[in-house]
Design a protein around this motif. Structure first.
Motif, PDB file in Angstrom:
ATOM      1  N   CYS A  40    -138.918  60.411  -1.554  1.00 18.52           N
ATOM      2  CA  CYS A  40    -140.118  59.726  -2.032  1.00 18.52           C
ATOM      3  C   CYS A  40    -140.402  60.068  -3.484  1.00 18.52           C
ATOM      4  CB  CYS A  40    -141.324  60.131  -1.185  1.00 18.52           C
ATOM      5  SG  CYS A  40    -141.099  59.848   0.580  1.00 18.52           S
ATOM      6  N   ASP A  41    -140.846  59.080  -4.227  1.00 13.36           N
ATOM      7  CA  ASP A  41    -141.288  59.283  -5.599  1.00 13.36           C
ATOM      8  C   ASP A  41    -142.733  59.776  -5.541  1.00 13.36           C
ATOM      9  OD1 ASP A  41    -141.460  59.198  -8.401  1.00 13.36           O
ATOM     10  OD2 ASP A  41    -142.262  57.171  -8.352  1.00 13.36           O
ATOM     11  N   GLY A  42    -142.897  61.075  -5.326  1.00 14.71           N
ATOM     12  CA  GLY A  42    -144.236  61.639  -5.166  1.00 14.71           C
ATOM     13  C   GLY A  42    -144.166  63.041  -4.588  1.00 14.71           C
ATOM     14  N   GLN A  43    -145.298  63.502  -4.105  1.00 17.90           N
ATOM     15  CA  GLN A  43    -145.406  64.882  -3.622  1.00 17.90           C
ATOM     16  C   GLN A  43    -145.263  64.967  -2.098  1.00 17.90           C
ATOM     17  OE1 GLN A  43    -145.543  67.032  -5.990  1.00 17.90           O
ATOM     18  NE2 GLN A  43    -146.594  66.072  -7.707  1.00 17.90           N
ATOM     19  N   GLY A  44    -144.905  66.157  -1.643  1.00 15.86           N
ATOM     20  CA  GLY A  44    -144.921  66.471  -0.222  1.00 15.86           C
ATOM     21  C   GLY A  44    -145.983  67.530   0.027  1.00 15.86           C
ATOM     22  N   LEU A  45    -145.547  68.777   0.266  1.00 14.56           N
ATOM     23  CA  LEU A  45    -146.493  69.878   0.462  1.00 14.56           C
ATOM     24  C   LEU A  45    -147.225  70.257  -0.818  1.00 14.56           C
ATOM     25  CD1 LEU A  45    -144.464  72.293   2.772  1.00 14.56           C
ATOM     26  CD2 LEU A  45    -146.320  70.771   3.432  1.00 14.56           C
ATOM     27  N   ALA A  46    -146.722  69.840  -1.962  1.00 13.44           N
ATOM     28  CA  ALA A  46    -147.390  70.112  -3.234  1.00 13.44           C
ATOM     29  C   ALA A  46    -148.571  69.155  -3.391  1.00 13.44           C
ATOM     30  CB  ALA A  46    -146.404  69.965  -4.391  1.00 13.44           C
ATOM     31  N   HIS A  47    -149.613  69.460  -2.657  1.00 17.45           N
ATOM     32  CA  HIS A  47    -150.765  68.560  -2.527  1.00 17.45           C
ATOM     33  C   HIS A  47    -151.969  69.414  -2.156  1.00 17.45           C
ATOM     34  CE1 HIS A  47    -153.411  65.789  -0.236  1.00 17.45           C
ATOM     35  NE2 HIS A  47    -152.978  64.871  -1.071  1.00 17.45           N
ATOM     36  N   PRO A  48    -153.182  69.069  -2.620  1.00 18.07           N
ATOM     37  CA  PRO A  48    -154.351  69.913  -2.322  1.00 18.07           C
ATOM     38  C   PRO A  48    -154.546  70.212  -0.842  1.00 18.07           C
ATOM     39  CG  PRO A  48    -154.907  68.252  -3.947  1.00 18.07           C
ATOM     40  CD  PRO A  48    -153.525  67.919  -3.482  1.00 18.07           C
ATOM     41  N   ARG A  49    -154.213  69.257   0.031  1.00 20.89           N
ATOM     42  CA  ARG A  49    -154.330  69.489   1.478  1.00 20.89           C
ATOM     43  C   ARG A  49    -152.961  69.662   2.136  1.00 20.89           C
ATOM     44  NH1 ARG A  49    -158.543  66.585  -0.015  1.00 20.89           N
ATOM     45  NH2 ARG A  49    -157.382  64.627  -0.143  1.00 20.89           N
ATOM     46  N   ARG A  50    -151.937  69.904   1.311  1.00 19.55           N
ATOM     47  CA  ARG A  50    -150.558  70.117   1.789  1.00 19.55           C
ATOM     48  C   ARG A  50    -150.074  68.928   2.606  1.00 19.55           C
ATOM     49  NH1 ARG A  50    -152.372  73.297  -1.217  1.00 19.55           N
ATOM     50  NH2 ARG A  50    -152.042  75.569  -1.244  1.00 19.55           N
ATOM     51  N   PHE A  51    -150.442  67.717   2.165  1.00 24.15           N
ATOM     52  CA  PHE A  51    -150.062  66.522   2.909  1.00 24.15           C
ATOM     53  C   PHE A  51    -149.971  65.333   1.965  1.00 24.15           C
ATOM     54  CE2 PHE A  51    -150.422  63.195   6.213  1.00 24.15           C
ATOM     55  CZ  PHE A  51    -149.494  63.685   7.116  1.00 24.15           C
ATOM     56  N   GLY A  52    -148.978  65.385   1.067  1.00 25.34           N
ATOM     57  CA  GLY A  52    -148.757  64.292   0.138  1.00 25.34           C
ATOM     58  C   GLY A  52    -147.993  63.149   0.777  1.00 25.34           C
ATOM     59  N   LEU A  53    -147.592  62.198  -0.054  1.00 20.59           N
ATOM     60  CA  LEU A  53    -146.940  60.980   0.417  1.00 20.59           C
ATOM     61  C   LEU A  53    -145.702  61.274   1.259  1.00 20.59           C
ATOM     62  CD1 LEU A  53    -146.565  57.843   0.303  1.00 20.59           C
ATOM     63  CD2 LEU A  53    -145.230  58.218  -1.790  1.00 20.59           C
ATOM     64  N   ALA A  54    -144.851  62.212   0.815  1.00 23.75           N
ATOM     65  CA  ALA A  54    -143.619  62.507   1.549  1.00 23.75           C
ATOM     66  C   ALA A  54    -143.909  63.082   2.930  1.00 23.75           C
ATOM     67  CB  ALA A  54    -142.743  63.454   0.743  1.00 23.75           C
ATOM     68  N   CYS A  55    -144.934  63.912   3.039  1.00 18.11           N
ATOM     69  CA  CYS A  55    -145.326  64.450   4.351  1.00 18.11           C
ATOM     70  C   CYS A  55    -145.811  63.326   5.268  1.00 18.11           C
ATOM     71  CB  CYS A  55    -146.422  65.491   4.197  1.00 18.11           C
ATOM     72  SG  CYS A  55    -145.941  66.989   3.326  1.00 18.11           S
ATOM     73  N   HIS A  56    -146.669  62.479   4.728  1.00 18.16           N
ATOM     74  CA  HIS A  56    -147.251  61.416   5.546  1.00 18.16           C
ATOM     75  C   HIS A  56    -146.173  60.457   6.043  1.00 18.16           C
ATOM     76  CE1 HIS A  56    -151.330  59.262   6.195  1.00 18.16           C
ATOM     77  NE2 HIS A  56    -150.467  58.888   7.123  1.00 18.16           N
ATOM     78  N   LEU A  57    -145.284  60.038   5.147  1.00 21.46           N
ATOM     79  CA  LEU A  57    -144.217  59.131   5.560  1.00 21.46           C
ATOM     80  C   LEU A  57    -143.291  59.790   6.571  1.00 21.46           C
ATOM     81  CD1 LEU A  57    -143.343  57.384   2.197  1.00 21.46           C
ATOM     82  CD2 LEU A  57    -144.041  56.227   4.306  1.00 21.46           C
ATOM     83  N   GLY A  58    -143.001  61.078   6.388  1.00 23.05           N
ATOM     84  CA  GLY A  58    -142.151  61.776   7.341  1.00 23.05           C
ATOM     85  C   GLY A  58    -142.770  61.847   8.719  1.00 23.05           C
ATOM     86  N   VAL A  59    -144.045  62.200   8.776  1.00 17.06           N
ATOM     87  CA  VAL A  59    -144.720  62.306  10.073  1.00 17.06           C
ATOM     88  C   VAL A  59    -144.839  60.937  10.748  1.00 17.06           C
ATOM     89  CG1 VAL A  59    -146.935  62.820  11.172  1.00 17.06           C
ATOM     90  CG2 VAL A  59    -145.955  64.425   9.530  1.00 17.06           C
ATOM     91  N   VAL A  60    -145.189  59.922   9.991  1.00 17.04           N
ATOM     92  CA  VAL A  60    -145.375  58.581  10.547  1.00 17.04           C
ATOM     93  C   VAL A  60    -144.061  58.004  11.081  1.00 17.04           C
ATOM     94  CG1 VAL A  60    -145.905  56.187   9.917  1.00 17.04           C
ATOM     95  CG2 VAL A  60    -147.471  58.010   9.279  1.00 17.04           C
TER      96      VAL A  60
END
Length: 217
Positions: free
Chosen positions: A106-126
């Motif tokens: 993903c062109d964006g963040q994963g765990l590097a996010h204020p709530r540890r849930f950036g775009l890469a995390c969300h797409l992975g979980v979904v």
């Protein structure tokens, strides 16, 4: 897939908090990445967007599949919630693929996010797929890595390691890698590095970006 996307910042934060515990930072034993998808969203001046997904052969970097979804985003621009402007279109694009990827870049963040849930995390979980975020700018302090390709240093947020600054080309600015889902940080950096054959950014990101820009012309 997520059936109903939040319409307000409050609902979006609540969804991030609910899904965050589902993130795995462990690589599945025996994971083989044969097909890797690059995801990127481009914007036009009139608020149109193009969500592009390009699937490459992980070894030859041959393009195996590509999908673009054109649309607009009605979610407001809020720091920490930027992913919600892009998620619906990206998920639609992923659903339309004819080749199933083994990894999402993903062109964006994963765990590097204020709530540890950036775009890469969300797409992975979904999607349930291994995912990694590769950003052009850091989310938190870091020490500049050595100039050699493959050099890396920790990326910190609130004194917690949330990713790495990774030098993908000698003497060129690093990219910032953070785990999305079902991947550890060492493996995430290794996968990103092998996708950066000639340029600073992974070939997956470069091709998805080009495809999206072409559709917005």
């Amino acid at each position: 897939m997520e059936p109903d996307w939040p319409r307000t910042p409050e609902a979006a934060i609540a969804l991030q908090e609910r899904l965050r515990p589902l993130v795995s930072t462990t690589t599945d034993p025996g994971l083989e990445v044969r097909a890797v998808a690059g995801l990127d969203v481009g914007y036009a001046d009139d608020d149109r967007l193009a969500a592009a997904v390009v699937v490459l052969d992980a070894v030859t970097l041959e393009t195996l599949d590509e999908v673009v979804v054109l649309g607009t985003s009605d979610f407001p621009y809020v720091p920490g919630l930027f992913a919600f402007r892009e998620l619906p279109s990206l998920v639609t694009a992923l659903d339309r693929l004819s080749v199933a990827p083994d990894l999402l870049v993903c062109d964006g963040q994963g765990l590097a996010h204020p709530r540890r849930f950036g775009l890469a995390c969300h797409l992975g979980v979904v999607t349930g797929l291994p995912s990694v975020g590769v950003a052009k700018t850091p989310m938190g302090p870091f020490t500049m890595p050595d100039d050699e390709r493959g050099s890396a240093t920790d990326l910190l947020l609130d004194d917690e390691v949330v990713g790495r600054a990774l030098r993908t080309r000698a003497g060129v600015k690093p990219v910032f890698v953070s785990v999305g889902h079902r991947l550890d940080l060492d493996r995430a950096c290794a996968e990103v590095l092998r996708l950066c054959t000639e340029f600073r950014l992974p070939e997956t990101t470069r091709r998805a970006d080009s495809l999206g820009r072409l559709q917005l012309r």
